[in-house]
Design a protein around this motif. Structure first.
Motif, PDB file in Angstrom:
ATOM      1  N   UNK A  39      10.054  23.854  37.425  1.00  0.00           N
ATOM      2  CA  UNK A  39      10.934  23.102  36.535  1.00  0.00           C
ATOM      3  C   UNK A  39      12.400  23.432  36.826  1.00  0.00           C
ATOM      4  N   UNK A  40      12.685  24.699  37.066  1.00  0.00           N
ATOM      5  CA  UNK A  40      14.059  25.104  37.356  1.00  0.00           C
ATOM      6  C   UNK A  40      14.552  24.496  38.667  1.00  0.00           C
ATOM      7  N   UNK A  41      13.675  24.462  39.669  1.00  0.00           N
ATOM      8  CA  UNK A  41      14.067  23.867  40.951  1.00  0.00           C
ATOM      9  C   UNK A  41      14.332  22.376  40.787  1.00  0.00           C
ATOM     10  N   UNK A  87      20.667  18.165  39.168  1.00  0.00           N
ATOM     11  CA  UNK A  87      21.743  18.599  38.272  1.00  0.00           C
ATOM     12  C   UNK A  87      22.819  17.530  38.077  1.00  0.00           C
ATOM     13  N   UNK A  88      23.244  16.879  39.153  1.00  0.00           N
ATOM     14  CA  UNK A  88      24.295  15.857  39.030  1.00  0.00           C
ATOM     15  C   UNK A  88      23.802  14.669  38.206  1.00  0.00           C
ATOM     16  N   UNK A  89      22.580  14.221  38.491  1.00  0.00           N
ATOM     17  CA  UNK A  89      22.014  13.104  37.731  1.00  0.00           C
ATOM     18  C   UNK A  89      21.850  13.476  36.257  1.00  0.00           C
ATOM     19  N   UNK A  90      21.375  14.704  35.987  1.00  0.00           N
ATOM     20  CA  UNK A  90      21.182  15.114  34.597  1.00  0.00           C
ATOM     21  C   UNK A  90      22.513  15.248  33.864  1.00  0.00           C
ATOM     22  N   UNK A 137      13.890  13.942  33.422  1.00  0.00           N
ATOM     23  CA  UNK A 137      13.882  14.411  34.807  1.00  0.00           C
ATOM     24  C   UNK A 137      12.763  13.755  35.609  1.00  0.00           C
ATOM     25  N   UNK A 138      11.648  13.438  34.960  1.00  0.00           N
ATOM     26  CA  UNK A 138      10.574  12.731  35.656  1.00  0.00           C
ATOM     27  C   UNK A 138      11.047  11.358  36.119  1.00  0.00           C
ATOM     28  N   UNK A 172      11.607  16.302  46.398  1.00  0.00           N
ATOM     29  CA  UNK A 172      11.351  16.148  44.959  1.00  0.00           C
ATOM     30  C   UNK A 172       9.880  15.881  44.678  1.00  0.00           C
ATOM     31  N   UNK A 173       9.210  15.204  45.594  1.00  0.00           N
ATOM     32  CA  UNK A 173       7.771  15.006  45.418  1.00  0.00           C
ATOM     33  C   UNK A 173       7.058  16.355  45.423  1.00  0.00           C
ATOM     34  N   UNK A 174       7.485  17.258  46.296  1.00  0.00           N
ATOM     35  CA  UNK A 174       6.880  18.592  46.342  1.00  0.00           C
ATOM     36  C   UNK A 174       7.132  19.357  45.047  1.00  0.00           C
ATOM     37  N   UNK A 175       8.303  19.177  44.458  1.00  0.00           N
ATOM     38  CA  UNK A 175       8.612  19.843  43.194  1.00  0.00           C
ATOM     39  C   UNK A 175       7.745  19.287  42.063  1.00  0.00           C
TER      40      UNK A 175
END
Length: 333
Positions: A11-13, A19-22, A59-60, A317-320
Motif C-alpha cells: 500500500x505504501x509503495x 503521490x502526484x495524482x493523489x 488509489x485503485x 503499478x500492476x505488480x503493486x
C-alpha cells in the motif's frame, strides 16, 4: 481492516507511486466539499475525510487508469468521486449502526447529530455525481450510479440478514458485494473505462476489484475473532456482541447440533448474551474449523483477483496491485 502496520509495504509503495495524482485528488476533494451557504458541510466532511484513512479506493482508480496508459486529467475526478461515495456511505452507516467511533475518533453523528450526518452524506453523493458527469463518459456514470445503488441495496439486505439464522453463505456474499466489493470493483472498472481500455481488460479490472473487495471484507470479519484492536480498529468479538452474522458464524450454524443451534438463536436472534458466550462461540467455530475455512475462502478470492490482473499489460503499478491483493490476506495466511 487496518492497513496501518509495518506490513503495509504494498500500500505504501502504491501511495508513493501515485503521490502526484493523489495530491491532485486531495486538492479536488477539498474544493468540492466546500459549501458557500452551509459551513457545517465542510466541517463534517473534513472530520471524516481527514481522519487518516488510507484512501485505498481512489488509489485503485488511479492505478487502474495508469496501468492502461491513461494520460488525461479525468482519472483524478473519478478517484475523488469514489472517495466521496465512500465517505457518504460511512456517514450513513454510522447513523444506521449508532456508532460512536470510527478510525479512533468520535463519529460525526456523535459530534454533531444524525441529521447532519445523513444530510452531509446526501450532499457528498450529489457532489460525486457532479464529478462523474464532468468526464463526459456515460459509461462511467452508469458504472458508478449502479455501484451506488448496489451499496444501498447491500446495506438494506444486511438489515434483514444480519440476525437471521437462515442467512446463507450466498446471502452473506451478496451483502459484502454490496457493502464493500461494489465500490472496489467500480473504482477499478472506471479507471479502465476512462483510459478507453478494451472490453476484456475492463472486465479484468472489474474482476480484480470485486474479488479484492470480497477478500478484504472476509478478512475484516475473520479478524474480529482473532485480530487485535490495533489491527482492526475494533475490539475482538465486536461483531458477536453486535449480533452480526459473518462467514465464520454462518458456517458454524450450518453444521450445528440442535443444542448448538439453540445457543446461536439465543445470542444472535434474541440478543440474550451472557458471560462466557463469546468464548463458547469461539469454541464452536474451532470445533467445525470455520475460521480456517473462512481464511481459505479469503485466500481463494485473492487468488481470483491476482488471476484477473495477469490479463492486464505488464506495468509496475500492476505488480503493486498484485502485492496488495496478497497483503490483504497476509495476516491470516
Amino acid at each position: 481492516m487496518s492497513l496501518d502496520s509495518k506490513a503495509t509495504k504494498p500500500h505504501d509503495r502504491l501511495a508513493q507511486a501515485l503521490a502526484d495524482d493523489m495530491a491532485a485528488v486531495n486538492t479536488l476533494i477539498r474544493e468540492r466539499m466546500s459549501s458557500e451557504h452551509a459551513p457545517r458541510i465542510p466541517e463534517v466532511t473534513a472530520h471524516l475525510i481527514e481522519a487518516g484513512g488510507k484512501r485505498l479506493r481512489p488509489m485503485l482508480t488511479l492505478a487502474a487508469a495508469r496501468v492502461m496508459g491513461y494520460g488525461g486529467p479525468y482519472h483524478v475526478h473519478l478517484a475523488a468521486t469514489v472517495e466521496f461515495i465512500h465517505t457518504a456511505t460511512l456517514l450513513h452507516d454510522d447513523v444506521v449502526d449508532e456508532s460512536g467511533q470510527r478510525r479512533g475518533r468520535p463519529t460525526a453523528n456523535l459530534l454533531w447529530d444524525n441529521k447532519s450526518s445523513v444530510l452531509v452524506g446526501d450532499y457528498l453523493f450529489a457532489r460525486s455525481f457532479q464529478l462523474m458527469t464532468e468526464t463526459g463518459k456515460m459509461r462511467v456514470l452508469e458504472i458508478l450510479a449502479n455501484a451506488s445503488a448496489v451499496i444501498a441495496e447491500g446495506e438494506v439486505l444486511q438489515l434483514t440478514a444480519a440476525q437471521n439464522l437462515a442467512t446463507t453463505e450466498d446471502i452473506y456474499l451478496r451483502v459484502i458485494r454490496g457493502k464493500t466489493a461494489a465500490l472496489f470493483s467500480a473504482a477499478t472498472e472506471v479507471g479502465g473505462v476512462i483510459a478507453e481500455a478494451g472490453a476484456e481488460e475492463v472486465k479484468a479490472l472489474y474482476d480484480y476489484g470485486d474479488a479484492l473487495g470480497i477478500a478484504f471484507q472476509m478478512v475484516d470479519d475473520l479478524l474480529d475473532y482473532g485480530g487485535s484492536a490495533a489491527e482492526t480498529g475494533k475490539n475482538v468479538g465486536d461483531d458477536f456482541r453486535e449480533r452480526k452474522l459473518t462467514m465464520p458464524v454462518i458456517k458454524a450454524i450450518a453444521q450445528a447440533t440442535e443444542e448448538e443451534y439453540a445457543f446461536w438463536k439465543r445470542v444472535i436472534e434474541k440478543g440474550d448474551q451472557r458471560e462466557g458466550d463469546l468464548d463458547h462461540a469461539m469454541e464452536l467455530m474451532r470445533k467445525y474449523g470455520t475460521l480456517e475455512a473462512t481464511r481459505k475462502d479469503a485466500i481463494g478470492w485473492t487468488d481470483t483477483a491476482r488471476a484477473a490482473l495477469a490479463k492486464l499489460p505488464a506495468h509496475p503499478l500492476r505488480d503493486m496491485l498484485d502485492d496488495l491483493a496478497d497483503y490483504v490476506v497476509a495476516r491470516v495466511r
